[in-house]
Motif scaffolding. Structure first.
Motif, PDB file in Angstrom:
ATOM      1  N   UNK A   1       0.839  -1.205   0.000  1.00  0.00           N
ATOM      2  CA  UNK A   1       0.000   0.000   0.000  1.00  0.00           C
ATOM      3  C   UNK A   1       0.875   1.255   0.000  1.00  0.00           C
ATOM      4  N   UNK A   2       0.477   2.225  -0.836  1.00  0.00           N
ATOM      5  CA  UNK A   2       1.145   3.524  -1.034  1.00  0.00           C
ATOM      6  C   UNK A   2       2.367   3.431  -1.955  1.00  0.00           C
ATOM      7  N   UNK A   3       2.674   2.216  -2.471  1.00  0.00           N
ATOM      8  CA  UNK A   3       3.780   2.095  -3.416  1.00  0.00           C
ATOM      9  C   UNK A   3       3.316   2.422  -4.832  1.00  0.00           C
ATOM     10  N   UNK A   4       4.200   3.074  -5.606  1.00  0.00           N
ATOM     11  CA  UNK A   4       3.963   3.280  -7.029  1.00  0.00           C
ATOM     12  C   UNK A   4       4.418   2.017  -7.765  1.00  0.00           C
ATOM     13  N   UNK A   5       3.571   1.486  -8.640  1.00  0.00           N
ATOM     14  CA  UNK A   5       3.903   0.237  -9.330  1.00  0.00           C
ATOM     15  C   UNK A   5       3.665   0.378 -10.833  1.00  0.00           C
ATOM     16  N   UNK A   6       4.352  -0.473 -11.573  1.00  0.00           N
ATOM     17  CA  UNK A   6       4.127  -0.644 -13.012  1.00  0.00           C
ATOM     18  C   UNK A   6       3.718  -2.091 -13.215  1.00  0.00           C
ATOM     19  N   UNK A   7       2.563  -2.320 -13.799  1.00  0.00           N
ATOM     20  CA  UNK A   7       2.052  -3.664 -14.043  1.00  0.00           C
ATOM     21  C   UNK A   7       1.845  -3.895 -15.533  1.00  0.00           C
TER      22      UNK A   7
END
Length: 611
Positions: free
Chosen positions: A14-20
């Motif tokens: 939670x609160x992490x920036x991710x690329x999926x």
């Protein structure tokens, strides 16, 4: 391109920036907010697209179709309490999209739904034609992962036990091994042919002669035979061979291997030791050398009881050298009507499909009274009736089903009826729900069976199995007489009525090997031509050795609870040995045939233009 797998996100993200990256499993428009289930190999996660927080992403999301390939940038956040999804590993979180990039769109219509929410029954022909789509579905994806786990567990165990993996040739020579070979013409050696191996049998024996001592291989094998649910023209064996070990040691190490696989893949501790049964006992009690021991209804031989009775179907079968056997079906009186047992009924049809003319039956009523046709009841004495009920353990409500004729046919018919009734009467669970794992070693197979059509002996397994020393005797001059009736030092591992694997101790004496080949009708000159390299190897200090091969596709089928090995293979063939996806086999150019010094004589039987 991506920082995380879709199915790997949890509350700690939670609160992490991710690329999926992944496929659109489904899109849901909830009037102002769009939800996308994004799927990759690791699982599925919910993507939330809010027009107030990402207008460009929302514009893309409005037009997305299922199976579109996306890259999504966003921030992981907790789902609202009312929208938690306990059925999903990522069900406590979602990704608020800040950007969506379409990596590849879907052109045209999908031939069938792929989403985990649409695991509908799709015709197998359609699934195989578009196998690349079928592989995206959870069922097939899980099966291939299970297959990889199985191979990984086997490799880990065998390497820890000192085995080494050795590849054997795929281009070899044709040898008689029971099924038809796939053959390939040689361009360089005009007029000569390679054959694809039905198994690595001779090569793994030669590795033992070469001092490898402990070999294994995940081996591709090829057989041109009639296909069914658990057969493919190309299949995979877990092939194992070892030197300086007796049968007991070989069974012990293979039991340990199976236990290691089931523990790694299913988390199950299998009870040991596995039960054992002789081939003779299996055939007598179950009518097959691969008995399913999850339920009763064993075959009971009643030939001695009925051999002198007036019912000629029974007495005639015994007098002609055959047998009368029966199955006691508990509760069969209520479960099976006369219509189902007589011609046209489903139970009758099962017996008929196995070669039987029909089934006789007796219904056991209260007080031990019997209900059957007059020809049986009127010719069965009180003593015979009492002995029959006692031997079969029949109680009121039991249905006795009889097979009469030559023993092989009776065994085959009652075995098929027994298996059919076990499923019909709920004695076994459907494959996908199966939880009993009834392993059984079948041992002491005959070396040979007699082929009356060709008036010769055939090896029951293959002609490289070592005979039982007690049956063979030590006098080589007597081998021609003792071999036909000898037992083989052979063994099969059976699981829930299917052969999981089989093997034997091998012949390591060239004189005995020549005699066995002669026993199966192979003249010495022909034996030398086909197997001279093996004889030469046995003459230079071949060690005692033996091994076993497991059908890997079948093992995975059982572990996955599937009904067909086609659902455990990435790109299988149909029962007509065709690949619907690539349309193989197909034609080749005349130039290729010329280079191979062959020509086609095939005439399409549907082409009657010349007629």
């Amino acid at each position: 391109m991506r920082s995380n797998g879709c199915g790997d996100l949890r509350e700690q993200n939670i609160n992490q920036q991710v690329q999926l990256c992944g496929w659109v499993d489904r899109r849901r428009d909830h009037g102002g907010v769009i939800f996308i289930d994004l799927r990759d190999r690791s699982g599925t996660v919910q993507i939330t697209v809010d027009p107030d927080l990402g207008a460009e992403a929302f514009a893309v999301a409005e037009h997305l179709r299922s199976e579109t390939v996306l890259q999504v940038a966003g921030k992981v956040r907790a789902r609202p309490a009312e929208s938690l999804n306990n059925k999903l590993a990522t069900g406590a979180v979602e990704v608020l999209a800040s950007g969506i990039t379409v990596l590849n769109s879907v052109k045209g219509n999908l031939p069938f739904p792929v989403s985990v929410h649409d695991e509908e029954n799709t015709r197998e022909e359609l699934r195989l034609r578009h196998r690349y789509l079928d592989l995206r579905r959870k069922r097939m994806n899980d099966n291939l992962r299970l297959r990889a786990q199985t191979i990984q567990a086997a490799r880990r165990f065998l390497e820890n036990e000192g085995f080494i993996e050795v590849e054997t040739p795929v281009l070899t020579r044709s040898t008689p091994e029971g099924a038809r070979d796939y053959v390939l013409p040689s361009r360089v050696c005009g007029g000569d042919w390679f054959a694809l191996p039905q198994s690595p049998q001779l090569f793994k024996q030669l590795l033992m002669v070469g001092g490898i001592e402990r070999y294994y291989q995940v081996a591709r094998c090829f057989r041109d035979e009639d296909l069914r649910a658990d057969r493919q023209p190309e299949f995979t064996q877990l092939d194992i061979e070892m030197s300086f070990m007796d049968q007991e040691q070989i069974l012990e190490i293979n039991e340990s291997l199976i236990c290691a696989i089931w523990k790694a893949v299913k988390g199950i501790e299998l009870p040991r030791p596995f039960p054992r049964m002789t081939w003779q006992d299996a055939m007598e009690r179950y009518g097959t050398d691969r008995p399913d021991t999850r339920y009763g209804m064993e075959l009971t031989n009643v030939s001695d009881i009925v051999q002198d009775m007036g019912f000629k179907v029974f007495s005639g079968a015994v007098k002609s050298g055959g047998s009368v056997k029966c199955i006691a079906v508990p509760g069969g009186n209520d479960a099976l009507s006369n219509v189902r047992i007589k011609p046209g009924g489903d139970v009758f049809s099962e017996a008929q499909a196995a070669g039987a003319g029909g089934l006789a039956f007796i219904r056991v009523r209260d007080g031990g009274e019997i209900d059957t046709i007059g020809a049986i009841k009127d010719n069965l004495s009180e003593d015979q009736k009492e002995e029959l009920l006692s031997r079969t353990g029949a109680e009121p409500g039991t249905l006795l089903l009889f097979g009469a004729g030559d023993t092989a046919s009776v065994n085959k018919a009652l075995d098929r009826v027994r298996q059919y009734l076990a499923k019909e009467l709920g004695m076994v669970k459907p494959d996908r729900d199966n939880d009993p794992w009834n392993f059984l070693w079948v041992v002491d197979f005959p070396m040979f069976e007699f082929n009356s059509d060709e008036n010769r002996y055939e090896a029951l397994h293959h002609p490289f199995c070592a005979p039982n020393v007690e049956d063979l005797g030590s006098d080589a001059s007597q081998w021609a007489d003792t071999l036909p009736g000898a037992r083989a030092q052979a063994y099969d591992l059976v699981l829930n009525g299917l052969e999981l694997g089989g093997g034997s101790l091998r012949i390591h004496d060239s004189a005995l090997q020549r005699q066995v080949l002669q026993t199966v009708g192979l003249p010495l000159e022909q034996a030398q031509e086909q197997f001279g390299f093996l004889m030469d190897a046995l003459d230079v200090g071949a060690p005692p050795h033996g091994g076993l091969a497991f059908g890997l596709d079948r093992m995975v089928m059982l572990l996955a609870g599937e009904e067909s090995i086609r659902d455990t293979i990435a790109f299988p063939k149909t029962q007509q040995a065709r690949c619907l996806m690539t349309n193989a086999p197909g034609g080749v150019a005349d130039k290729q045939l010329d280079e191979l010094h062959v020509t086609s004589t095939w005439v399409d039987p549907s082409d009657d233009s010349e007629g």
